[in-house]
Write a protein that holds these residues in place. Structure first.
Motif, short mmCIF file in Angstrom:
data_model
loop_
_atom_site.label_atom_id
_atom_site.label_comp_id
_atom_site.label_asym_id
_atom_site.label_seq_id
_atom_site.Cartn_x
_atom_site.Cartn_y
_atom_site.Cartn_z
N GLY A 177 17.12 -6.62 -4.83
CA GLY A 177 15.84 -6.83 -5.08
C GLY A 177 15.05 -5.30 -5.73
O GLY A 177 15.75 -4.18 -5.84
N ARG A 178 13.79 -5.45 -5.62
CA ARG A 178 12.94 -4.31 -5.63
C ARG A 178 11.72 -4.28 -5.04
O ARG A 178 11.23 -5.16 -4.72
N GLY A 179 11.20 -3.07 -4.97
CA GLY A 179 9.91 -2.82 -4.19
C GLY A 179 8.68 -3.24 -5.27
O GLY A 179 8.88 -3.03 -6.71
N VAL A 180 7.42 -3.96 -4.84
CA VAL A 180 6.69 -4.33 -5.73
C VAL A 180 5.25 -3.39 -5.52
O VAL A 180 4.80 -2.75 -6.33
N LEU A 181 4.79 -3.44 -4.30
CA LEU A 181 3.66 -2.72 -3.67
C LEU A 181 3.95 -1.81 -2.75
O LEU A 181 4.65 -2.00 -1.64
N ARG A 182 3.50 -0.46 -2.63
CA ARG A 182 3.86 0.42 -2.01
C ARG A 182 2.18 0.72 -1.25
O ARG A 182 1.30 0.85 -1.71
N ALA A 223 -5.66 -4.32 1.06
CA ALA A 223 -6.13 -3.40 0.16
C ALA A 223 -5.19 -2.59 -0.57
O ALA A 223 -4.26 -1.95 0.52
N TRP A 224 -5.16 -2.36 -1.69
CA TRP A 224 -4.23 -1.39 -2.21
C TRP A 224 -4.91 -0.51 -3.25
O TRP A 224 -5.54 -0.83 -4.23
N GLU A 225 -4.29 0.72 -3.27
CA GLU A 225 -4.92 1.63 -4.20
C GLU A 225 -3.81 2.28 -4.89
O GLU A 225 -2.74 2.87 -4.49
N GLN A 226 -4.12 2.50 -6.36
CA GLN A 226 -3.46 2.65 -7.54
C GLN A 226 -2.76 4.22 -7.19
O GLN A 226 -3.71 4.94 -6.88
N GLY A 227 -1.36 4.24 -7.05
CA GLY A 227 -1.02 5.71 -6.84
C GLY A 227 -0.66 6.16 -5.30
O GLY A 227 -0.09 6.98 -5.06
N SER A 228 -1.02 5.18 -4.38
CA SER A 228 -0.99 5.54 -3.03
C SER A 228 0.68 5.50 -2.72
O SER A 228 1.39 4.53 -2.95
N ARG A 229 1.18 6.59 -2.08
CA ARG A 229 2.69 6.67 -1.65
C ARG A 229 2.77 7.05 -0.26
O ARG A 229 3.71 7.40 0.10
N PRO A 258 -12.79 -2.24 13.30
CA PRO A 258 -11.56 -2.74 13.16
C PRO A 258 -10.79 -3.03 14.44
O PRO A 258 -10.56 -1.86 15.29
N ARG A 259 -10.22 -3.72 14.70
CA ARG A 259 -9.26 -4.31 15.85
C ARG A 259 -8.18 -4.02 15.59
O ARG A 259 -7.30 -3.91 16.56
N TRP A 260 -7.50 -3.78 14.28
CA TRP A 260 -6.08 -3.68 14.26
C TRP A 260 -6.13 -3.15 12.71
O TRP A 260 -6.66 -3.61 11.89
N THR A 261 -5.27 -2.08 12.36
CA THR A 261 -4.81 -1.85 10.92
C THR A 261 -3.59 -1.46 10.83
O THR A 261 -2.58 -1.19 11.93
N SER A 262 -2.93 -1.47 9.73
CA SER A 262 -1.50 -1.34 9.48
C SER A 262 -1.38 -1.10 8.11
O SER A 262 -2.24 -1.23 7.25
N ARG A 263 -0.16 -0.62 7.58
CA ARG A 263 0.38 -0.61 6.35
C ARG A 263 1.67 -1.26 6.17
O ARG A 263 2.62 -1.45 6.99
N PHE A 264 2.13 -1.68 4.97
CA PHE A 264 3.24 -2.20 4.62
C PHE A 264 3.70 -2.16 3.20
O PHE A 264 2.86 -1.94 2.48
N HIS A 265 4.99 -1.97 2.79
CA HIS A 265 5.44 -2.24 1.64
C HIS A 265 5.79 -3.53 1.17
O HIS A 265 6.66 -4.04 2.04
N SER A 266 5.58 -4.11 0.09
CA SER A 266 6.02 -5.51 -0.38
C SER A 266 7.08 -5.25 -1.04
O SER A 266 7.07 -4.81 -2.23
N ASP A 267 8.32 -6.12 -1.20
CA ASP A 267 9.32 -6.14 -1.90
C ASP A 267 9.64 -7.47 -2.25
O ASP A 267 9.27 -8.54 -1.67
#
Length: 472
Positions: A177-182, A223-229, A258-267
């Motif tokens: 497969g492939r990554g969709v959102l980083r 939330a997702w920001e264009q160009g974020s790596r 905020p009680r919790w924050t995180s990041r994830f990559h969507s594949d």
């Protein structure tokens, strides 16, 4: 590991105590199977990524007597906003649950874990799977705990341990497969101002923001920001989260605390086979999708509902091992469909040019005037429209999801089909005035309507057989 004595107390091993693994373990335990759940986390988590429980999954909970308890944990919505003015109307779904429940994943897990434990499942937290081997008679699973290393042996094992599945890796199973959102940002926050039209989604040239209420004063922000790596372990900057939200909505709604924050990559990925001899894969271990449409966790729950009764039947000697092949045959195409559907939604949401977004929104609004298209979308996203292939020459209802038929009233019997399914058996639904000899492992009921069709409904709520009266 050869010197370690194998623990053979379980007939089936389920790796992963997320919603998929817990539903499966509960179903196996309900069927009398000795099942152990191996979970790497030492403690339950009160954090969550998934939050949408669609209508078909609510029917699965209803068939286990759990729907009302789950509904009390969140907010029920009959419309899902996708982007711009695009919405999916779920209010006309042919179900007792015409909409989607928004509730934290930990509530879903809590209810499923309580059921599994009550039915006798052995949930072993702080148990990390480090290796796996199988032979013609069973599966050996190597584990590590605070007490040291060990080995478990069972007839079958199921990997329900998520996108980074140790079981899948031990099998050497490819995950193409492939990554969709980083670098997608997640946060649970308080808001000073409640958005209108919840759940709320907006996108622009710089990214998107999505807000979901949990019903207890907390909101999930995605939330997702264009160009974020930034990598997945990079901290979420609240000023950045507010900025992306303002760019999408024109306001950050007074986001705070905020009680919790995180990041994830969507594949978008899917294994080629859901079964490798005595090892099976389910949920995110078998398929991962973009979060668009909230279908990922629901697909895993349906995997478990499909697999549980089949694995129990094989272990109890009621069916041959070949029945497990039908798990892949039925669920792999569904995983592929969810991959394509969620992928199409997220790609439409990510259109950055004003002209492209305007065209997208115009098409979406136009489709709202096409009843067939809107109904088809609602049926697929909700899972209500997911059917399984039937053999050639079978009755047209074979493989289809069985609706929650009203049943003829008896003194202490079920009043509708999904109540009858709570016994975990197949259910034979007879027309009025028709009788049949008792069948082992089958609950027999009579439909309340005047239709002449006889149904054999599988424990997962799909029609296994259907027939009409001779000459009908």
């Amino acid at each position: 590991m050869s010197s370690v004595t194998a623990d053979t107390s379980a007939e089936a091993l389920v790796v992963g105590a997320g919603p998929t693994g817990l539903l499966l373990a509960g179903d196996l335990a309900a069927a009398g199977v000795r099942v152990a759940v191996l979970e790497r986390r030492a403690a339950e988590s009160n954090l969550t990524r998934a939050f949408a429980v669609h209508a078909r999954s609510l029917e699965v909970f209803d068939a286990r007597g759990l729907a009302e308890e789950l509904l009390a944990t969140g907010t029920f919505q009959d419309r899902v906003r996708l982007f711009g003015r695009s919405r999916i109307d779920l209010s006309d779904l042919p179900s007792r649950f015409p909409g989607v429940l928004l509730t934290p994943q930990y509530e879903t897990e809590r209810i499923l874990e309580e059921r599994a434990l009550k039915l006798g499942a052995d949930i072993r937290r702080g148990t990390e799977v480090t290796g796996l081997r199988q032979d013609t008679d069973g599966v050996d699973v190597d584990v590590r705990t605070d007490s040291g290393v060990g080995r478990l042996r069972a007839a079958y094992a199921v990997g329900a341990d998520g996108v980074h599945s140790a079981v899948r890796k031990a099998l050497g199973m490819p995950f193409p497969g492939r990554g969709v959102l980083r670098s997608v940002m997640l946060a649970d926050v308080r808001l000073d101002t409640e958005p209108t039209g919840l759940p709320a989604f907006e996108s622009g040239a710089g990214g998107f923001a999505f807000l979901v209420p949990f019903g207890d004063g907390w909101y999930r922000v995605i939330a997702w920001e264009q160009g974020s790596r930034l990598p997945s372990d990079a901290p979420v900057d609240m000023d950045n989260l507010r900025s992306v939200t303002r760019a999408a909505f024109g306001t950050d709604f007074g986001m705070r605390d905020p009680r919790w924050t995180s990041r994830f990559h969507s594949d978008e990925r899917q294994v080629p086979h859901y079964r490798d001899r005595r090892v099976l894969l389910a949920g995110d271990a078998a398929h991962v999708h973009s979060p668009a449409g909230g279908m990922g966790m629901n697909a895993g729950l349906q995997d478990a509902a499909n697999l549980g009764w089949k694995l129990a039947a094989v272990l109890r000697g009621r069916a041959g091992d070949a029945l497990l092949d039908s798990y892949h045959d039925e669920r792999h195409p569904v995983g592929r469909l969810v991959l394509r559907l969620s992928g199409a939604i997220v790609r439409a949401a990510l259109i950055t040019s004003p002209v492209g977004r305007g065209l997208r929104d115009a098409v979406a609004v136009g489709l709202r005037g096409v009843p067939f298209a809107t109904r088809k979308g609602a049926l697929l996203v909700s899972g209500i429209g997911i059917d399984y292939p039937a053999p050639p020459g079978a009755h047209p209802l074979t493989g289809r999801r069985a609706p929650d038929l009203p049943l003829a009233e008896t003194a202490d019997g079920p009043s509708r089909l999904y109540e009858a399914l709570r016994g975990g058996t197949h259910v034979r639904v007879l027309p009025r005035g028709v009788s049949a000899a008792p069948e082992p492992g089958v609950t027999t009921v009579t439909r309340a309507d005047a239709r002449p069709t006889t149904l054999l409904v599988r424990p997962d709520g799909h029609v296994g057989e259907a027939s009409e009266p001779a000459g009908g």
